[in-house]
Design an enzyme around this catalytic site. Structure first.
Site, PDB file in Angstrom:
ATOM      1  N   ILE A  88       0.831  -1.208   0.000  1.00 33.64           N
ATOM      2  CA  ILE A  88       0.000   0.000   0.000  1.00 33.64           C
ATOM      3  C   ILE A  88       0.860   1.250   0.000  1.00 33.64           C
ATOM      4  O   ILE A  88       0.510   2.265  -0.616  1.00 33.64           O
ATOM      5  CB  ILE A  88      -0.987  -0.005   1.193  1.00 33.64           C
ATOM      6  CG1 ILE A  88      -2.072   1.057   1.007  1.00 33.64           C
ATOM      7  CG2 ILE A  88      -0.260   0.205   2.518  1.00 33.64           C
ATOM      8  CD1 ILE A  88      -3.014   0.787  -0.132  1.00 33.64           C
ATOM      9  N   LYS A 104      -5.826   3.138   7.455  1.00 35.01           N
ATOM     10  CA  LYS A 104      -7.017   2.502   8.014  1.00 35.01           C
ATOM     11  C   LYS A 104      -6.752   1.017   8.257  1.00 35.01           C
ATOM     12  O   LYS A 104      -5.963   0.403   7.518  1.00 35.01           O
ATOM     13  CB  LYS A 104      -8.228   2.708   7.103  1.00 35.01           C
ATOM     14  CG  LYS A 104      -8.104   2.053   5.709  1.00 35.01           C
ATOM     15  CD  LYS A 104      -8.580   0.625   5.714  1.00 35.01           C
ATOM     16  CE  LYS A 104      -8.272  -0.079   4.423  1.00 35.01           C
ATOM     17  NZ  LYS A 104      -8.590  -1.515   4.450  1.00 35.01           N
ATOM     18  N   ASP A 136     -11.065  -5.916   6.683  1.00 32.03           N
ATOM     19  CA  ASP A 136     -10.065  -4.982   6.168  1.00 32.03           C
ATOM     20  C   ASP A 136     -10.608  -4.248   4.943  1.00 32.03           C
ATOM     21  O   ASP A 136     -10.558  -3.018   4.897  1.00 32.03           O
ATOM     22  CB  ASP A 136      -8.760  -5.709   5.852  1.00 32.03           C
ATOM     23  CG  ASP A 136      -7.694  -4.753   5.348  1.00 32.03           C
ATOM     24  OD1 ASP A 136      -7.084  -4.060   6.176  1.00 32.03           O
ATOM     25  OD2 ASP A 136      -7.477  -4.690   4.121  1.00 32.03           O
TER      26      ASP A 136
END
Length: 311
Positions: free
Chosen positions: A11, A87, A165
């Site tokens: 990510i 997040k 998730d």
């Protein structure tokens, strides 16, 4: 402003680095990782060394899995740095409240980011729904975990959230576009017998005006991937697809904001633009509404054991 990126995984490479490099607000000044680095950027093996040697770096952006993230955030806040959280913002709700309190005491900014709220059509969906009477809302979030999270064993461990998730992304959109708060009333969570987190979940919510609201998350989807929110109102049907990147209202497709076929295009640049504003204004954004719904699902949900999952 100078920012350090902590945790150089998929990510970070796919979203954070391009967003920072493309921003007029930010300079990627350093990275912290035991295994990864970014070409041309000073690399540190641990956060304490970075904090000691680079007092000029104002902001720390944490891209670590949620379980170890708290200690890193505490260290950065105690060093007087602003903190940006991937997040979910922590492994527990209590951790997040503690981080907010620490940031306020230190006089620095902390930002619990929800990248899906920055999808291209979320704001337009929110604006359309604000004066409508909601009849029902259904979330269908189905994807192939092997495709999107290959080799990420942490996500199957306690605290890794499993299917929540991606599911929390859907809930971050729902809690953004609905004018009224919702609460969880029932849940069924499917746990592979060899895993600690769920691979699928079905959720039911209560709405203050009686609308039927439900969500289905599944990590076993093959073929077409589905990230859709459909809302029926007294003025027709709104449909968000591709995780909020596409919008149709009563069958008419809204003009595309980001049209190169990348559903995440623009989300992380908008997150970093918001972080820049928070730092300049001395603000804090620790909205935990999506995380609260997930925590309630684990508290209230009926556990169902299903067949083992193998990568």
């Amino acid at each position: 402003m100078k920012v350090a990126l902590v945790g150089i995984g998929k990510i970070a490479r796919d979203q954070h680095v391009p967003a920072i490099n493309g921003s007029k607000d930010w300079e990627l000044a350093a990275t912290v990782s035991r295994h990864g680095s970014v070409d041309g950027v000073e690399a540190f093996a641990d956060l304490d060394t970075l904090l000691a040697e680079r007092p000029d770096i104002e902001v720390v952006s944490l891209c670590l899995p949620p379980v170890p993230r708290f200690d890193y955030a505490v260290a950065a806040l105690r060093a007087g740095r602003h903190v940006m959280l991937e997040k979910p913002p922590g492994a527990t709700v209590a951790e997040c409240h503690a981080l907010e309190a620490m940031a306020r005491e230190a006089g620095v900014s902390v930002y619990a980011t929800w990248h899906s709220r920055e999808a291209a059509q979320v704001n337009q969906a929110r604006d359309w729904l604000k004066d409508k009477r909601l009849k029902s809302l259904k979330v269908t979030w189905k994807e192939d975990v092997r495709r999107w999270h290959p080799g990420q064993e942490w996500i199957w461990k306690a605290g890794g959230l499993g299917v929540f998730d991606p599911g929390i992304n859907a809930l971050s959109i729902v809690t953004e576009i609905l004018p009224d708060a919702i609460r969880l009333t029932a849940a069924s969570l499917e746990f592979p017998e060899n895993r600690e987190t769920p691979i699928a979940a079905s959720l039911v919510f209560a709405h203050p005006h009686g609308a039927d609201i439900s969500a289905v998350f599944d990590w076993r989807q093959e073929g077409d991937q589905t990230w859709m929110i459909e809302a029926e109102t007294d003025d027709g049907v709104l449909r968000l697809t591709e995780g909020g990147a596409r919008l149709s209202i009563n069958g008419e497709t809204a003009a595309e904001q980001d049209a190169d076929g990348n559903p995440l295009l623009g989300e992380y640049p908008r997150l970093y633009a918001k972080m820049a504003k928070l730092v300049r204004d001395g603000g804090i954004d620790m909205d935990l509404a999506p995380m609260t719904l997930v925590a309630d699902a684990f508290l209230l949900g009926r556990r169902v054991t299903v067949e083992p999952f193998e990568e």
